[in-house]
Design a protein around this motif. Structure first.
Motif, short mmCIF file in Angstrom:
data_model
loop_
_atom_site.label_atom_id
_atom_site.label_comp_id
_atom_site.label_asym_id
_atom_site.label_seq_id
_atom_site.Cartn_x
_atom_site.Cartn_y
_atom_site.Cartn_z
N LEU A 81 6.40 6.53 -5.59
CA LEU A 81 5.23 5.74 -5.97
C LEU A 81 5.63 4.37 -6.51
N LEU A 82 6.54 4.35 -7.49
CA LEU A 82 6.94 3.09 -8.10
C LEU A 82 7.67 2.20 -7.10
N THR A 83 8.44 2.81 -6.21
CA THR A 83 9.13 2.01 -5.20
C THR A 83 8.15 1.32 -4.27
N TRP A 84 7.13 2.06 -3.82
CA TRP A 84 6.18 1.45 -2.89
C TRP A 84 5.32 0.39 -3.56
N LEU A 85 5.03 0.55 -4.84
CA LEU A 85 4.33 -0.53 -5.55
C LEU A 85 5.23 -1.76 -5.67
#
Length: 424
Positions: free
Chosen positions: A141-145
């Motif tokens: 999740l944090l990577t894609w944001l």
């Protein structure tokens, strides 16, 4: 990659909205990113003012963010991260419109500082995403944001160069301000308020699935305490993240000037080259996230050693080449290595923190990133003034070498287990 796509689909439509808002708003703000030194040079009455303001135009908003991110994070934990996202976007819109009319260097610096104080969008967006998903697959999740931010950086820098070639710097800032205003309205109207019961159920499910891991980690923690070793290396991870980010930010001020002096590049080429770093990040970051998901801290830190070494090598080559084509390829490869740094380390930090403090710890992480960015910018600008533009890439390579040795130290002292994914 198939597993990553399945995880993204599992996040639901809210993730698509978050990704779109972050992509559009951060891209709008990045339209002016590589061209501020040109604007400051135009408005400066002397070389000394240009040297000071050229640093301040980047450092100002970063200082504002670093001073307020923790506060906004705590406010998000208390009043809701969705509200903090809307507040940040509105603040960016207002200050960007005001700065578009400023014709005085010192007024621009003041407005940029206030912009940083009002901003802080990324941390509440991350915390909101974790809250909505109940903490599932937070590394992905944090990577894609973060990918959304870098996609925006890629498109924004290129679009800003096209606008500057065709119109003016004022047009860039006005367009960015109106885009952020639209994003603020969209965030308020479209993003759902987290339902306390649903969020609590998701968190309870995640906690139940991770109970065995918690028990194991508690035993490991007790063993480490007995041996006098660190058991919660959050500050160590922040330090490594900050060092690698500072190395990257050394080029923020001199980049456009370097492109003009060394390659005689037009503005659109400068913007395109600047965006290639983000393109490499965008392509590689999801692959890094999948590769590191549910891996131990020692495994990840071992790879950080290799990544830091690769960055040191690539930046050395970038400083040696006089071919714009080779330079572009190097920048793309460098960006692909960066995709395995900040988002992964932030995921480790998030995973080591209780669910109710995600806004606070992610705000602290964002503040730390801004402090590191300020340090990198100051080092880069100071070195350029003293030793000239030819010194910047060797300096970046040297700083990455220091990060490499720091990663080696952390790897040797790492805990046996600290998963990125759903382990906490």
């Amino acid at each position: 990659m198939t597993g990553t796509i399945a995880v993204i689909r599992g996040f639901g439509p809210v993730f698509a909205i978050l990704f779109g808002l972050q992509f559009i708003s951060m891209g709008a703000m990045e339209m002016s990113g590589p061209f501020w030194p040109l604007r400051i040079e135009e408005l400066s009455s002397s070389g000394g003012i240009f040297a000071l303001a050229g640093i301040g135009v980047y450092v100002g908003p970063m200082l504002g963010v670093s001073l307020t991110s923790s506060l906004w994070g705590r406010m998000g934990d208390r009043y809701g991260n969705r509200l903090m996202m809307v507040r940040a976007l509105a603040g960016l819109a207002i200050t960007q419109i005001l700065v578009s009319f400023a014709q005085d260097v010192w007024l621009i610096l003041l407005l940029r500082f206030l912009q940083g104080c009002c901003a802080g969008y990324i941390a509440p967006a991350q915390a909101y995403g974790i809250q909505i998903t109940g903490g599932r697959n937070r590394g992905v999740l944090l990577t894609w944001l973060q990918v959304a931010t870098n996609v925006g950086s890629l498109g924004g820098a290129f679009l800003g160069g096209l606008i500057l070639d065709a119109s003016s710097f004022t047009t860039i800032n006005l367009a960015a301000g109106f885009i952020c205003a639209v994003c603020a309205i969209a965030a308020w109207a479209i993003l759902p308020r987290p339902v306390a019961v649903v969020v609590a159920q998701a968190q309870a499910q995640a906690q139940a699935q991770a109970q065995a891991s918690r028990t194991d980690r508690a035993l490991v923690r007790q063993d480490h305490v007995a041996k006098g070793r660190a058991t919660a290396p959050v500050w160590s991870l922040l330090t490594l993240m900050g060092m690698m980010l500072a190395s990257r930010m050394v080029l923020q001020v001199p980049f456009a000037l370097y492109m003009v002096e060394v390659f005689r590049a037009p503005h659109w080429v400068t913007g395109f080259s600047y965006g290639l770093l983000a393109l490499g990040f965008v392509v590689a970051a999801p692959l890094w996230a999948q590769f590191f998901n549910d891996r131990s801290a020692s495994f990840i830190l071992g790879w950080m050693i290799l990544i830091a070494g690769g960055c040191a090598l690539l930046t050395s080559l970038a400083g040696l080449t006089r071919s714009i084509e080779y330079f572009a390829v190097i920048y793309l490869l460098w960006g692909s290595l960066l995709g395995g740094t900040t988002p992964i380390l932030v995921a480790l930090i998030s995973a080591a923190t209780a669910d109710g403090r995600q806004g606070s710890v992610l705000g602290t992480a964002q503040s730390w990133q801004q402090i590191a960015s300020v340090a990198g910018i100051a080092i880069g600008a100071g070195t350029t003034q003293i030793f000239g533009l030819a010194s910047v890439f060797p300096l970046v390579s040297l700083l990455y070498a220091v990060s490499l040795f720091t990663a080696v130290g952390l790897w040797l002292c790492a805990r046996p287990r600290l998963p990125v994914g759903d382990s906490l």
